[in-house]
Design an enzyme around this catalytic site. Sequence first.
Site, PDB file in Angstrom:
ATOM      1  N   ASP A 374      -4.687 -32.208-141.504  1.00  6.29           N
ATOM      2  CA  ASP A 374      -4.635 -31.320-140.341  1.00  6.29           C
ATOM      3  C   ASP A 374      -4.088 -31.991-139.089  1.00  6.29           C
ATOM      4  OD1 ASP A 374      -5.088 -28.896-138.991  1.00  6.29           O
ATOM      5  OD2 ASP A 374      -7.055 -29.524-138.323  1.00  6.29           O
ATOM      6  N   HIS A 578      -8.136 -35.848-134.275  1.00  6.03           N
ATOM      7  CA  HIS A 578      -7.005 -34.977-133.948  1.00  6.03           C
ATOM      8  C   HIS A 578      -7.355 -33.683-133.202  1.00  6.03           C
ATOM      9  CE1 HIS A 578      -7.951 -33.406-138.137  1.00  6.03           C
ATOM     10  NE2 HIS A 578      -7.931 -32.296-137.418  1.00  6.03           N
TER      11      HIS A 578
END
Length: 1004
Positions: A374, A578
């Site tokens: 991701d 992230h």
Amino acid sequence: MHDDRTLVEARLARVLDERIRPAVYPESVPLDVAVWNAPGEPVPVAEGLAAEPEPVAVGARWGAPWGTSWFRVTGTVPEEWAGRTVEAVLDLGFDENMPGFQCEGLVYRPDGTPVKGVNPRNQWVRIGAPVEGGEEVRLHIEAASNPVIMGHRPFAPTPLGDKETAGSAPLYTLTRMDLAVFDETVWQLVVDLEVLGELMAELPVDSPRRWEILRAVERALDAVDLQDVGGTAERARARLADVLAAPAVPSAHRISAVGHAHIDSAWLWPLRETVRKVARTTANMTALLDDEPEFVFAMSQAQQWAWVKEHRPEVWARVKKAVADGRFVPAGGMWVESDTNMPGSEAMARQFVHGKRFFLDEFGIENDEAWLPDTFGFAAGLPQIIKAAGSKYLLTQKISWSRTNRFPHHTFRWEGVDGTRIFTHFPPVDTYNCSMKGSELAHAVRNFKDKGVARHSLAPTGWGDGGGGTTREMVARAARLRNLEGSATVTWETPSAFFAKAEAEYPEPPVWVGELYLELHRATLTSQAGTKQGNRRSEHLLREAELWAATAAVRTGFAYPYEELDRIWKTVLLHQFHDILPGSSIAWVHREARATYARIAAELNAVIDSAQRALAGEGTVPLVFNAAPHARAGVPAGGARTAAAEGRTTLAARPGGGYVLDNGLLRTEIDARGLLVSAHDLEAGRETVAPGRAGNLLQLHPDLPNMWDAWDVDEFYRNTVTDLTDAEEVTEGEDGASVRIVRSFGNSRVTQLLSLPPGERRLVVDTEVDWHETEKFLKLAFPLDLHAERYASETQFGHFFRPTHTNTSWEAAKFEACNHRFVHLQEPDWGVAVVNDSTYGHDVTRTVRDDGGTTTTVRVSLLRAPRFPDPETDQGVHRFRHALVPGATVGDAVREGWRINLPERHLTGAGEVAPLVTVDRDAVVVTAVKLADDGSGDVVVRFHEAHGARALTTLTTGFAATGVEVTDLLERPLADTEAPPLDGDRITVRLRPFQLMTLRLKRA
């Protein structure tokens, strides 16, 4: 035959939904429920179990935002259920369409033993199979009332993202707390019909296989007595046996299913809630492994494993056993699934060092793959780092989110800046939350770009983002899809098993060179400036702390702070996750991050100060400590001495208003608007600013992307721009050698200080913004009189080039990009660098003027103001430092980028401090000097070639070294690499362009 296909399909949908699925639990009795609401933050399990709850009924409201409620459910299994399978059905008020994004719970027995998690797609707890009847049931549920941040209006601003603003009104309604008979035959019939119905829908209408399935389904539905589903389910299943037994064709695509729960370490929930999400998920997965002998589950992010070990030792014991059995698999070898665009060289390396070392220390397992499903694009320096960590594969699927261009491969070799190639796979299923639906698998087959030369792909299977993992329904679907005509085949496998097969069948896949740019989420390079500044400054403080502590340890016996540095590194690495570093988490996450970075800075400054004082000794000699990898003002890299004088800067009034700054190397003119209208390189006789244009130009854009507010900036933002040219003040700075500029716009205020350091060819721009805008984007522009078709951006252990033109859709899509400390533009004999101390986002554009010259404009992205998921994003005061460096080579850009991020420190002491190690080529940049992590006292030096050319360099040790080894990032000798000879205190090495090398130096 008449075409009754749609009739049968509609019949299947209704009968499944209204009759067969409800018959999975044909009988039920209510449980007695009581609840205790924990005050404040979550309490230890023992405290929650011991608390005295109050009775509560189904239908009651519960759960203040971010609260914890301990439910106690009790009851007795009816005697007449003897011999049957019984489950507790626990619905806390779930929306089944939102697994991982709302309330969740972890179920315990009275003795504190965790049973499993409950969530919207996993509401059951097995009581007995079979039961004897009369059993007393007592369970406790640690229920988290996490608010839905991204609801039916997914990007609407909400105060729910911070406990301080979320309020206290209950969010959920207790929906079901029952003991129920579980009819496994009916449940199996549900899975049969779902798998066949979904497969049928994906087959061509004129396919014989589709019609065979249709007729079998029709016969099965005919066999079901809608008033006695349980009594006729077996008969219905028998009518499906033949179509479920038909084997896949030999050429069928082969899918390796990996049990998976991509858990964001923080996102729409704070870090403390992720600790509990991981506990719930791992409890679920270890329970499922016990029930399903073929199932394999992989979990990445060593930090999340460490949380289980620290906070849920009883779950950890189950995890360790499952790992030993080879079925619960550590994946990825990184501390977290970090962003890879913005972390600096050493930080990206340490993600692998700390991640891989955790799995080695705990389980003796080394990962071959980087697992980043991701992450928002991948920097061109990453392949070399993966290889240097001892890994060789990469998995992601996020590039499938790109909006403009479709990536041409699913399996390929990715080549980084130094030429390192990594075998890479993008799962064509295009999700890291695969649930084994027929539509998902059919998409994977149709989508797979490498047909004809490869036939393997991977499917990360399980609910993720907010956790939950694989369900028993997914496992049951996979069992039917193992070898089923019309479908890809499905086999549970570990990531390493998949990669071995994929590489063996496709040993020479195509090659992609350079960054893997995500054509989406570009604004993550700018959102939450405070978090980004905290990361950048922490990275450089860690460099200083290691350098000076190692130097002091070798020279003075200073106590090297191994444990403190290890802990701080892991904290910094965690915050590179992230959704933290990119600025896409809720307000709570970023509020805590800012506090954490401030605490880290204080700790690291204390280490640095102690080490430098130990090195300086007692005395009155003025010393400048230089932690940068290049000498400056006569002070060597990694050493300290009295700095040499470097000339002077003059300030004079400019005709027409404004000021002229001149230091003999660079002459700059700032006009009455506070804009840079000239930056003249006196040695080259070259003007930097494009004719008729002005630099130091702040530009304001409206910024409301179509979706993903904190993540995205859409290209249409450029259609409207306001140049901020009105100045309230343009005055002489207090030092008499700088210019101070004040502007106001909207509800915000900017104060800038432009200065020209003596003896240096760089204009320093210090910008303070008191920012109170919403849905605006602030840029700082420098239009340059420079013809360049490409420009260099610094990345990990090097730099790479992007075009300044938009010839193709691939180039046009890169309208916002990432750099680390510098961007550099160059004509063959003259260039310009723009360096920064804490920003990442930028854009570079080019136009041709009427005079035929080219204007190339570099714009630095300073601030945004999205309202989701944090409605107060970046409100307040921010400080940035940039420098414009005319006449810069790429080597100058490298040096100035380090300099602006590592300001010198001033102490008094006894005398000069010699560097612990030196290199004799500016092109060779030392990124780390430290003591070896194993406590041996060996000195570890990491360096790379930074100019993009070959280099022969000599490293000189400032201590007695008895041996040298070339190591990987984990400081282990590389068996296939010959160590360079140690000639007294000198070591000579040859480096390829951008080559990274780590040397371990043994001390006498």
